[in-house]
Design a protein around this motif. Structure first.
Motif, PDB file in Angstrom:
ATOM      1  N   SER A 181      -8.237  -6.135   9.264  1.00  0.00           N
ATOM      2  CA  SER A 181      -6.866  -6.451   9.680  1.00  0.00           C
ATOM      3  C   SER A 181      -6.687  -6.421  11.190  1.00  0.00           C
ATOM      4  O   SER A 181      -5.666  -6.882  11.697  1.00  0.00           O
ATOM      5  CB  SER A 181      -5.887  -5.462   9.044  1.00  0.00           C
ATOM      6  OG  SER A 181      -6.005  -5.500   7.648  1.00  0.00           O
ATOM      7  N   VAL A 182      -7.646  -5.879  11.897  1.00  0.00           N
ATOM      8  CA  VAL A 182      -7.522  -5.739  13.353  1.00  0.00           C
ATOM      9  C   VAL A 182      -8.662  -6.432  14.093  1.00  0.00           C
ATOM     10  O   VAL A 182      -8.900  -6.168  15.265  1.00  0.00           O
ATOM     11  CB  VAL A 182      -7.441  -4.245  13.762  1.00  0.00           C
ATOM     12  CG1 VAL A 182      -6.186  -3.610  13.213  1.00  0.00           C
ATOM     13  CG2 VAL A 182      -8.678  -3.480  13.319  1.00  0.00           C
ATOM     14  N   PRO A 191      -7.834 -12.268  11.240  1.00  0.00           N
ATOM     15  CA  PRO A 191      -7.451 -10.976  10.657  1.00  0.00           C
ATOM     16  C   PRO A 191      -6.765 -11.178   9.304  1.00  0.00           C
ATOM     17  O   PRO A 191      -6.088 -12.178   9.073  1.00  0.00           O
ATOM     18  CB  PRO A 191      -6.495 -10.389  11.686  1.00  0.00           C
ATOM     19  CG  PRO A 191      -5.992 -11.554  12.458  1.00  0.00           C
ATOM     20  CD  PRO A 191      -7.063 -12.588  12.431  1.00  0.00           C
ATOM     21  N   THR A 192      -6.971 -10.208   8.417  1.00  0.00           N
ATOM     22  CA  THR A 192      -6.369 -10.265   7.083  1.00  0.00           C
ATOM     23  C   THR A 192      -5.164  -9.333   7.031  1.00  0.00           C
ATOM     24  O   THR A 192      -4.986  -8.485   7.907  1.00  0.00           O
ATOM     25  CB  THR A 192      -7.393  -9.830   6.019  1.00  0.00           C
ATOM     26  OG1 THR A 192      -7.766  -8.469   6.273  1.00  0.00           O
ATOM     27  CG2 THR A 192      -8.638 -10.713   6.060  1.00  0.00           C
ATOM     28  N   LEU A 251      -3.431  -6.319  17.526  1.00  0.00           N
ATOM     29  CA  LEU A 251      -3.386  -6.259  16.058  1.00  0.00           C
ATOM     30  C   LEU A 251      -3.323  -4.812  15.584  1.00  0.00           C
ATOM     31  O   LEU A 251      -2.601  -4.500  14.633  1.00  0.00           O
ATOM     32  CB  LEU A 251      -4.608  -6.960  15.462  1.00  0.00           C
ATOM     33  CG  LEU A 251      -4.684  -8.464  15.644  1.00  0.00           C
ATOM     34  CD1 LEU A 251      -6.040  -8.993  15.179  1.00  0.00           C
ATOM     35  CD2 LEU A 251      -3.557  -9.152  14.898  1.00  0.00           C
ATOM     36  N   ALA A 252      -4.077  -3.943  16.228  1.00  0.00           N
ATOM     37  CA  ALA A 252      -4.077  -2.532  15.839  1.00  0.00           C
ATOM     38  C   ALA A 252      -2.693  -1.908  16.031  1.00  0.00           C
ATOM     39  O   ALA A 252      -2.226  -1.134  15.193  1.00  0.00           O
ATOM     40  CB  ALA A 252      -5.130  -1.761  16.632  1.00  0.00           C
ATOM     41  N   LYS A 279       3.576  -1.362  11.315  1.00  0.00           N
ATOM     42  CA  LYS A 279       4.676  -2.206  10.822  1.00  0.00           C
ATOM     43  C   LYS A 279       4.234  -3.019   9.623  1.00  0.00           C
ATOM     44  O   LYS A 279       5.000  -3.211   8.675  1.00  0.00           O
ATOM     45  CB  LYS A 279       5.177  -3.142  11.927  1.00  0.00           C
ATOM     46  CG  LYS A 279       5.989  -2.461  12.986  1.00  0.00           C
ATOM     47  CD  LYS A 279       6.473  -3.455  14.032  1.00  0.00           C
ATOM     48  CE  LYS A 279       7.165  -2.744  15.173  1.00  0.00           C
ATOM     49  NZ  LYS A 279       7.527  -3.664  16.254  1.00  0.00           N
ATOM     50  N   GLU A 280       2.998  -3.524   9.657  1.00  0.00           N
ATOM     51  CA  GLU A 280       2.459  -4.302   8.544  1.00  0.00           C
ATOM     52  C   GLU A 280       2.391  -3.465   7.261  1.00  0.00           C
ATOM     53  O   GLU A 280       2.473  -4.003   6.173  1.00  0.00           O
ATOM     54  CB  GLU A 280       1.058  -4.825   8.880  1.00  0.00           C
ATOM     55  CG  GLU A 280       1.022  -5.831   9.992  1.00  0.00           C
ATOM     56  CD  GLU A 280       1.305  -7.236   9.504  1.00  0.00           C
ATOM     57  OE1 GLU A 280       1.064  -7.543   8.327  1.00  0.00           O
ATOM     58  OE2 GLU A 280       1.789  -8.035  10.332  1.00  0.00           O
TER      59      GLU A 280
END
Length: 127
Positions: free
Chosen positions: A67-68, A73-74, A110-111, A116-117
């Motif tokens: 994700s990061v 990124p997923t 992204l990190a 929030k994600e």
């Protein structure tokens, strides 16, 4: 006359000075590169030894890494969000401007958006 005009002025060997300066620059570049390699190896060693980062263990870090990581990124998985729930978010936030994250393949932007994600409240001043 106060000056002796019969002596030749001291001549500087500009080639020697140039070569010396070049060698010093190369040594500094090599030293910087060596420091970077040691830092990268240190970071990888810490993670490979099962150490944790900000109350996230290696499994949690591995779950969040897709994700990061650029270029694609997923969305964070439930396992990643669960790991983030127990993490020290303020501690993680302290790494947002760190040079270590990109060395580990982690995109700091992204990190920083990961809490929030996962529907978690990020620390103040961490976006």
């Amino acid at each position: 006359y106060p000056f002796d005009t019969t002596q030749q002025p001291h001549s500087l060997n500009y080639n020697q000075i140039s070569v010396t300066l070049f060698m010093k620059k190369q040594q500094m570049k090599l030293g910087s590169l060596l420091l970077l390699v040691v830092l990268m190896m240190s970071c990888r060693l810490k993670l490979s030894n099962g150490m944790s980062l900000c109350n996230m263990n290696e499994d949690g870090l591995d779950a969040c890494k897709p994700s990061v990581t650029q270029p694609e990124p997923t969305k964070p998985t439930p396992k990643c969000c669960e790991a983030l729930t127990g993490a020290d978010l303020q501690c993680l936030c302290s790494y947002k401007n760190s040079a270590e994250l990109p060395l580990l393949g982690i995109d700091p932007t992204l990190a920083a958006s990961l809490p929030k994600e996962c529907n978690l409240t990020p620390p103040a001043n961490c976006d």
